[in-house]
Design an enzyme around this catalytic site. Structure first.
Site, PDB file in Angstrom:
ATOM      1  N   SER A 187       0.458  -0.850   0.316  1.00  0.00           N
ATOM      2  CA  SER A 187       0.290  -0.127  -0.444  1.00  0.00           C
ATOM      3  C   SER A 187       1.361   1.093  -0.167  1.00  0.00           C
ATOM      4  CB  SER A 187      -0.773  -0.500   1.350  1.00  0.00           C
ATOM      5  OG  SER A 187      -2.039   0.821   0.823  1.00  0.00           O
ATOM      6  N   LYS A 233      -0.786  -0.848  -4.636  1.00  0.00           N
ATOM      7  CA  LYS A 233      -2.128  -0.069  -3.936  1.00  0.00           C
ATOM      8  C   LYS A 233      -2.091   1.273  -3.773  1.00  0.00           C
ATOM      9  CE  LYS A 233      -4.469   0.066   0.590  1.00  0.00           C
ATOM     10  NZ  LYS A 233      -5.585  -1.445   1.087  1.00  0.00           N
ATOM     11  N   LEU A 234      -2.068   2.004  -4.345  1.00  0.00           N
ATOM     12  CA  LEU A 234      -2.184   3.983  -4.452  1.00  0.00           C
ATOM     13  C   LEU A 234      -3.141   4.166  -3.316  1.00  0.00           C
ATOM     14  CD1 LEU A 234      -1.343   4.778  -7.863  1.00  0.00           C
ATOM     15  CD2 LEU A 234       0.018   3.773  -6.177  1.00  0.00           C
ATOM     16  N   LYS A 235      -3.265   4.851  -2.110  1.00  0.00           N
ATOM     17  CA  LYS A 235      -4.153   5.645  -1.082  1.00  0.00           C
ATOM     18  C   LYS A 235      -4.411   6.888  -2.787  1.00  0.00           C
ATOM     19  CE  LYS A 235      -4.450   3.326   2.288  1.00  0.00           C
ATOM     20  NZ  LYS A 235      -5.804   2.971   3.068  1.00  0.00           N
ATOM     21  N   ASP A 246      -7.342   2.879  -3.352  1.00  0.00           N
ATOM     22  CA  ASP A 246      -8.080   3.068  -2.212  1.00  0.00           C
ATOM     23  C   ASP A 246      -8.429   4.543  -1.558  1.00  0.00           C
ATOM     24  OD1 ASP A 246      -8.840   2.573   0.616  1.00  0.00           O
ATOM     25  OD2 ASP A 246      -6.926   1.007   1.352  1.00  0.00           O
ATOM     26  N   ASN A 267     -10.461   4.707   1.227  1.00  0.00           N
ATOM     27  CA  ASN A 267     -10.678   5.102   2.653  1.00  0.00           C
ATOM     28  C   ASN A 267     -12.412   6.560   2.771  1.00  0.00           C
ATOM     29  OD1 ASN A 267      -7.119   4.608   3.139  1.00  0.00           O
ATOM     30  ND2 ASN A 267      -9.091   3.880   4.387  1.00  0.00           N
ATOM     31  N   GLU A 314     -11.145   1.120  -3.838  1.00  0.00           N
ATOM     32  CA  GLU A 314     -11.262   0.450  -2.793  1.00  0.00           C
ATOM     33  C   GLU A 314     -12.223   1.057  -2.016  1.00  0.00           C
ATOM     34  OE1 GLU A 314      -9.587  -1.352   1.348  1.00  0.00           O
ATOM     35  OE2 GLU A 314      -8.021  -0.918  -0.275  1.00  0.00           O
ATOM     36  N   ASP A 365     -14.101  -1.993   2.061  1.00  0.00           N
ATOM     37  CA  ASP A 365     -13.967  -2.828   3.344  1.00  0.00           C
ATOM     38  C   ASP A 365     -13.854  -2.189   4.073  1.00  0.00           C
ATOM     39  OD1 ASP A 365     -11.244  -2.065   5.071  1.00  0.00           O
ATOM     40  OD2 ASP A 365      -9.706  -1.084   4.351  1.00  0.00           O
TER      41      ASP A 365
END
Length: 373
Positions: free
Chosen positions: A136, A162-164, A190, A192, A215, A240
């Site tokens: 991540s 995985k890129l935030k 992702d 969030n 995500e 998630d």
């Protein structure tokens, strides 16, 4: 696999990260970790609470988790003398606090499995001896810095990136990674919970990049919004924060709100419920993968065992220890050919390095149940 608890230790440790980890809900520079050690006459076990310092990822936070364990769970544990499955109905009247409950449950489960000489993976139903590892990548100050970080992780052998993302840091970073590293890299993002359904047209701009998934784009309680978004973008949606139980997973699947699920044991109350979520998803043909919460080697060991179950068909956030920590509190998890080995020893399969553990400990509390210390 039973045994009366002799006591419970609550231990706080300070774990500096090798680099700041930024997401849409904040930046972590170090982890203030709450560890739980459960002691029986036959063995001792460890659990790691994944709550962050503040109530940002979830309502739980580490000070609150410790207070909850002390005030509510320890009085219940003083009369506990059964299989770890009996903890769930024992804790059920107490609403919420899954991360605190998961830490205690894992410590008790680890102790019971060690006494029975049974690895956690075998207990859960693992079918693999090693699991594919993804990494991540947090939000960076610049696209060049992001590209340098991704290049390093690919050179190290990670099988998935995985890129935030967040509003203002989404399409351009993804485009830059694709242009630099090509379409063969397994790439996902992702959010969030950083977006709303009104951002659907913007999120659809990610579709041309062939992502594995996006995500948790919307708030955790917006299952209908995710179901609607799934009809408006081509990129598969992974949930998630919304998946807090097997029931929640079944509801999301029934509403077509996701095609993929990220399972984090701490978020759902422990590894018993995590396995149920795996089973629900497998029965419905929904892929799962193992998420991470910047765990130390104690928490990572248990996550790797979970990720060895057959339904985990995508690389998870089961990174090597040096992704986050210059010095872990266990022997480090090492990346080999893009995979991390599943611990083969009893219980979670690893022990803390006592000298290292003591050097990063900031506080300990021993709660004696029987007069034995």
């Amino acid at each position: 696999m039973t045994g009366r608890l002799q006591g419970l230790e609550l231990r706080r440790v300070a774990m500096p990260l090798v680099s700041p980890f930024r997401t849409s809900f904040g930046t972590e520079h170090e982890r203030d970790v709450l560890l739980v050690r459960a002691v029986t006459a036959e063995a001792e076990g460890w659990g790691e609470c994944v709550a962050l310092s503040g109530p940002l990822y979830s309502p739980e936070y580490v000070d609150g988790a410790q207070a909850f364990i002390k005030r509510y769970l320890i009085p219940l544990l003083r009369r506990f003398d059964g299989h770890v499955y009996a903890l769930e109905p024992l804790f059920e009247p107490l609403k919420g606090h899954p991360m605190a409950k998961a830490a205690v449950q894992t410590a008790v489960l680890d102790a019971q499995l060690r006494a029975a000489a049974l690895p956690l993976g075998a207990f859960l139903g693992a079918t693999k001896q090693r699991v594919p590892a993804g990494v991540s990548v947090g939000i960076m100050d610049s696209v060049p810095a992001l590209l340098d970080a991704v290049a390093g992780y690919l050179a190290a052998g990670y099988l998935r990136i995985k890129l935030k993302i967040e509003p203002g840091w989404d399409v351009e970073p993804v485009r830059a990674v694709r242009e630099r590293f090509g379409d063969d890299v397994l790439l996902q993002v992702d959010a969030n919970t950083a977006y709303t359904l009104t951002d659907a047209e913007h999120l659809a701009r990610l579709d041309p990049f062939g992502l594995l998934l996006i995500e948790q784009p919307l708030p955790e309680d917006d299952i209908r919004g995710h179901a609607r978004l799934a009809t408006m973008i081509r990129t598969p949606i992974c949930l998630d924060e919304s998946i807090v139980s097997a029931r929640a997973a079944a509801d999301a699947i029934a509403l077509n709100a996701c095609r993929i699920v990220n399972i984090k044991p701490g978020r759902v109350g422990g590894y018993l419920e995590a396995r149920r979520i795996h089973d629900v998803c497998a029965a419905n043909g929904v892929a799962v993968w193992a998420g991470g919460m910047l765990e130390t080697g104690l928490g990572r060991a248990a996550n790797v065992a979970l990720a060895a179950l057959p339904g985990f068909t995508l690389p998870g956030d089961t990174s090597a220890s040096d992704r986050y920590y210059a010095q872990d509190i266990t022997e480090p998890f090492v990346l080999q050919d893009g995979h991390v080995a599943v611990p083969a020893g009893p219980g979670i399969g690893v022990e803390p390095l006592r000298d290292v553990l003591d050097s990063v400990t900031t506080e300990t509390e021993w709660h004696n149940f029987t007069g034995v210390s």
